[in-house]
Design a protein around this motif. Structure first.
Motif, mmCIF file in Angstrom:
data_model
loop_
_atom_site.group_PDB
_atom_site.id
_atom_site.type_symbol
_atom_site.label_atom_id
_atom_site.label_comp_id
_atom_site.label_asym_id
_atom_site.label_seq_id
_atom_site.Cartn_x
_atom_site.Cartn_y
_atom_site.Cartn_z
ATOM 1 N N ASP A 7 104.501 9.693 59.303
ATOM 2 C CA ASP A 7 105.016 10.907 58.650
ATOM 3 C C ASP A 7 104.946 10.836 57.132
ATOM 4 O OD1 ASP A 7 105.617 12.000 61.124
ATOM 5 O OD2 ASP A 7 107.622 11.120 61.157
ATOM 6 N N SER A 8 104.784 9.610 56.590
ATOM 7 C CA SER A 8 104.799 9.491 55.135
ATOM 8 C C SER A 8 103.440 9.783 54.515
ATOM 9 C CB SER A 8 105.238 8.084 54.725
ATOM 10 O OG SER A 8 104.257 7.131 55.076
ATOM 11 N N ALA A 9 102.354 9.777 55.324
ATOM 12 C CA ALA A 9 101.030 10.039 54.784
ATOM 13 C C ALA A 9 100.991 11.427 54.152
ATOM 14 C CB ALA A 9 99.976 9.931 55.876
ATOM 15 N N GLY A 10 100.629 11.495 52.899
ATOM 16 C CA GLY A 10 100.583 12.765 52.185
ATOM 17 C C GLY A 10 101.916 13.224 51.635
ATOM 18 N N SER A 11 102.991 12.467 51.888
ATOM 19 C CA SER A 11 104.290 12.864 51.367
ATOM 20 C C SER A 11 104.366 12.577 49.869
ATOM 21 C CB SER A 11 105.412 12.120 52.102
ATOM 22 O OG SER A 11 105.284 10.723 51.910
ATOM 23 N N THR A 12 105.296 13.210 49.218
ATOM 24 C CA THR A 12 105.422 13.042 47.772
ATOM 25 C C THR A 12 106.124 11.739 47.431
ATOM 26 O OG1 THR A 12 107.495 14.287 47.772
ATOM 27 C CG2 THR A 12 105.467 15.527 47.370
ATOM 28 N N CYS A 13 105.816 11.215 46.272
ATOM 29 C CA CYS A 13 106.412 9.974 45.797
ATOM 30 C C CYS A 13 106.401 9.995 44.275
ATOM 31 C CB CYS A 13 105.633 8.762 46.320
ATOM 32 S SG CYS A 13 103.872 8.800 45.877
ATOM 33 N N SER A 14 106.974 9.000 43.678
ATOM 34 C CA SER A 14 106.986 8.929 42.219
ATOM 35 C C SER A 14 106.643 7.509 41.786
ATOM 36 C CB SER A 14 108.371 9.321 41.662
ATOM 37 O OG SER A 14 109.362 8.445 42.162
ATOM 38 N N GLY A 15 106.071 7.388 40.612
ATOM 39 C CA GLY A 15 105.728 6.070 40.102
ATOM 40 C C GLY A 15 104.401 5.579 40.647
ATOM 41 N N THR A 16 104.278 4.256 40.793
ATOM 42 C CA THR A 16 103.039 3.637 41.260
ATOM 43 C C THR A 16 103.358 2.638 42.361
ATOM 44 O OG1 THR A 16 103.217 1.944 39.541
ATOM 45 C CG2 THR A 16 101.920 3.903 39.018
ATOM 46 N N ALA A 17 102.354 1.871 42.739
ATOM 47 C CA ALA A 17 102.478 0.841 43.776
ATOM 48 C C ALA A 17 102.988 1.456 45.076
ATOM 49 C CB ALA A 17 103.367 -0.293 43.304
ATOM 50 N N GLN A 18 103.830 0.733 45.828
ATOM 51 C CA GLN A 18 104.269 1.241 47.123
ATOM 52 C C GLN A 18 105.246 2.393 46.975
ATOM 53 O OE1 GLN A 18 105.862 -1.693 49.833
ATOM 54 N NE2 GLN A 18 106.031 -0.236 51.519
ATOM 55 N N SER A 19 106.132 2.311 46.011
ATOM 56 C CA SER A 19 107.137 3.355 45.798
ATOM 57 C C SER A 19 107.892 3.611 47.105
ATOM 58 C CB SER A 19 106.460 4.626 45.271
ATOM 59 O OG SER A 19 107.387 5.646 45.004
ATOM 60 N N THR A 20 107.943 4.853 47.547
ATOM 61 C CA THR A 20 108.618 5.194 48.808
ATOM 62 C C THR A 20 107.630 5.351 49.957
ATOM 63 O OG1 THR A 20 108.510 7.529 48.169
ATOM 64 C CG2 THR A 20 110.539 6.342 47.653
ATOM 65 N N CYS A 74 101.386 4.945 45.972
ATOM 66 C CA CYS A 74 101.753 6.215 45.346
ATOM 67 C C CYS A 74 100.714 6.531 44.269
ATOM 68 C CB CYS A 74 103.146 6.122 44.739
ATOM 69 S SG CYS A 74 103.766 7.697 44.096
ATOM 70 N N GLY A 75 99.878 7.520 44.531
ATOM 71 C CA GLY A 75 98.851 7.923 43.585
ATOM 72 C C GLY A 75 98.947 9.398 43.277
ATOM 73 N N ASN A 76 99.146 9.744 42.006
ATOM 74 C CA ASN A 76 99.274 11.143 41.575
ATOM 75 C C ASN A 76 100.383 11.874 42.326
ATOM 76 O OD1 ASN A 76 97.069 10.925 39.742
ATOM 77 N ND2 ASN A 76 95.640 11.208 41.447
ATOM 78 N N GLY A 77 101.473 11.143 42.597
ATOM 79 C CA GLY A 77 102.632 11.770 43.221
ATOM 80 C C GLY A 77 102.528 11.953 44.723
ATOM 81 N N THR A 78 101.491 11.360 45.366
ATOM 82 C CA THR A 78 101.295 11.519 46.803
ATOM 83 C C THR A 78 101.036 10.167 47.457
ATOM 84 O OG1 THR A 78 100.306 13.703 46.458
ATOM 85 C CG2 THR A 78 99.916 12.658 48.585
ATOM 86 N N CYS A 79 101.637 9.924 48.605
ATOM 87 C CA CYS A 79 101.382 8.694 49.351
ATOM 88 C C CYS A 79 99.964 8.738 49.913
ATOM 89 C CB CYS A 79 102.386 8.539 50.498
ATOM 90 S SG CYS A 79 104.067 8.151 49.948
ATOM 91 N N THR A 80 99.164 7.727 49.568
ATOM 92 C CA THR A 80 97.745 7.696 49.903
ATOM 93 C C THR A 80 97.393 6.383 50.585
ATOM 94 O OG1 THR A 80 97.300 9.024 47.925
ATOM 95 C CG2 THR A 80 95.416 7.934 48.962
ATOM 96 N N GLU A 81 96.549 6.440 51.618
ATOM 97 C CA GLU A 81 96.129 5.224 52.303
ATOM 98 C C GLU A 81 95.308 4.354 51.361
ATOM 99 O OE1 GLU A 81 96.714 4.051 55.341
ATOM 100 O OE2 GLU A 81 97.966 5.737 55.955
ATOM 101 N N VAL A 82 95.593 3.050 51.388
ATOM 102 C CA VAL A 82 94.766 2.110 50.634
ATOM 103 C C VAL A 82 93.364 2.124 51.237
ATOM 104 C CG1 VAL A 82 94.437 -0.322 50.045
ATOM 105 C CG2 VAL A 82 96.727 0.667 50.007
ATOM 106 N N PRO A 83 92.307 2.236 50.420
ATOM 107 C CA PRO A 83 90.945 2.325 50.982
ATOM 108 C C PRO A 83 90.553 1.069 51.743
ATOM 109 C CG PRO A 83 90.877 1.955 48.605
ATOM 110 C CD PRO A 83 92.307 2.269 48.950
ATOM 111 N N LYS A 84 89.874 1.258 52.858
ATOM 112 C CA LYS A 84 89.389 0.136 53.657
ATOM 113 C C LYS A 84 88.065 -0.364 53.087
ATOM 114 C CE LYS A 84 91.768 1.277 57.963
ATOM 115 N NZ LYS A 84 92.752 2.122 57.294
ATOM 116 N N PRO A 85 87.733 -1.642 53.320
ATOM 117 C CA PRO A 85 86.523 -2.210 52.715
ATOM 118 C C PRO A 85 85.250 -1.657 53.340
ATOM 119 C CG PRO A 85 87.516 -3.781 54.233
ATOM 120 C CD PRO A 85 88.478 -2.635 54.129
ATOM 121 N N THR A 86 84.322 -1.179 52.500
ATOM 122 C CA THR A 86 83.068 -0.629 52.992
ATOM 123 C C THR A 86 81.858 -1.273 52.317
ATOM 124 O OG1 THR A 86 83.192 1.160 51.352
ATOM 125 C CG2 THR A 86 84.085 1.616 53.544
#
Length: 300
Positions: free
Chosen positions: A135-148, A155-167
């Motif tokens: 439920d947290s994917a795409g939710s709002t957050c503040s700051g950087t790193a894991q945050s909430t 936490c990137g640009n105020g939104t919870c974002t999946e860490v990119p997988k290695p390609t």
């Protein structure tokens, strides 16, 4: 006459052996897969549970572990598959309760122990062994790193974002690279950002050739007691993976190391020596029990 009796007996024993072998093949419908080609003729690969499931017309076509025959997508025209109803039935014939009836997909699956056991936008409830919707994917957050955000997000640009997988080829066995681990075990440091900062001559680091640099940001899981050490010399478990899969300790590549948020967050620069004519460098980084991440450093 004796020979004929012996041949008949051997034939019967052979048939019984075949039946016994067939019984031993039952894996509670929880064989992992990524495509239908990996499943038996009467099975398909479930698109979200990633296990082989039996197709059916009625419940009589289904095994005891999953007796309900229903559409895979809930529609009237969808492919019908055998679906489970309880965890207990999923563990029929098993001495240990290693399976659960997925709350999301209604099929028997192995209990999850980490987020990596679940599909996209799902997280593992280790208490029940069930994969849950994230439920947290795409939710709002503040700051950087894991945050909430959930572990494995940032936490990137105020939104919870999946860490990119290695390609990158560094982690691609087909290209000679190292097999990615991507543990997401909820215990290891997560590298969530690698930003190129420099690609030129720097004799203070590389006596010949060019030096490629990148800023790395990582976090320790919010729910645990682990923190990054205050001094770079005490940092452990960071590895640099080259294009062909060779790896080396990444600690010796670090400059400008610092921590924040009570040691939960770390930021540092990694430095790499290249040839005098190099214009690009593909790097792979990972922490033990954490994630792998790729970056491409380019000379402008």
């Amino acid at each position: 006459m004796q020979l004929r009796k012996m041949m008949l007996m051997l034939t019967a024993l052979g048939a019984m052996s075949g039946l016994m072998a067939g019984c031993g093949d039952d894996d509670n419908g929880a064989k992992g897969c990524t495509s239908n080609d990996e499943c038996a003729g009467t099975e398909i690969c479930h698109p979200t549970a990633n296990v082989c499931v039996t197709t059916c017309e009625t419940g009589s076509d289904c095994p005891d572990t999953a007796k309900t025959c229903a559409s895979i997508d809930g529609s009237a025209t969808g492919t019908k598959i055998c679906q489970c109803s309880t965890d207990a039935l999923c563990n029929t014939g098993s001495e240990t309760a290693d399976f659960v009836c997925s709350d999301l997909d209604n099929v028997c699956v192995p209990k999850c122990t980490a987020n990596s056991d679940c599909g996209t936008d799902r997280v593992c409830d280790t208490a029940s062994g069930q994969c849950k919707e994230d439920d947290s994917a795409g939710s709002t957050c503040s700051g950087t790193a894991q945050s909430t955000c959930q572990y494995g997000q940032f936490c990137g640009n105020g939104t919870c974002t999946e860490v990119p997988k290695p390609t990158c080829a560094n982690f691609d066995p087909a290209q000679g690279g190292k097999q990615p681990i991507w543990t997401i075990s909820s215990t290891g440091p997560i590298i969530y950002d690698v930003t190129p900062t420099f690609f030129d001559t720097d004799t203070s680091w590389c006596t010949s050739g060019r030096t490629a640099k990148a800023r790395v940001r990582a976090y320790q899981p919010a729910g645990g007691s682990l923190t990054f050490p205050s001094q770079k010399g005490d940092l452990q478990g960071l590895f640099y993976v080259k294009v062909r899969g060779e790896e080396e300790s990444g600690v010796g590549l670090i400059t400008g190391y610092s921590t924040s948020n009570g040691g939960k967050n770390a930021e540092f620069t990694v430095n790499f020596c290249t040839t005098p004519t190099s214009t690009t460098l593909s790097i792979g980084l990972y922490f033990t029990n954490g994630n792998e991440i790729c970056a491409r450093l380019t000379r402008n």
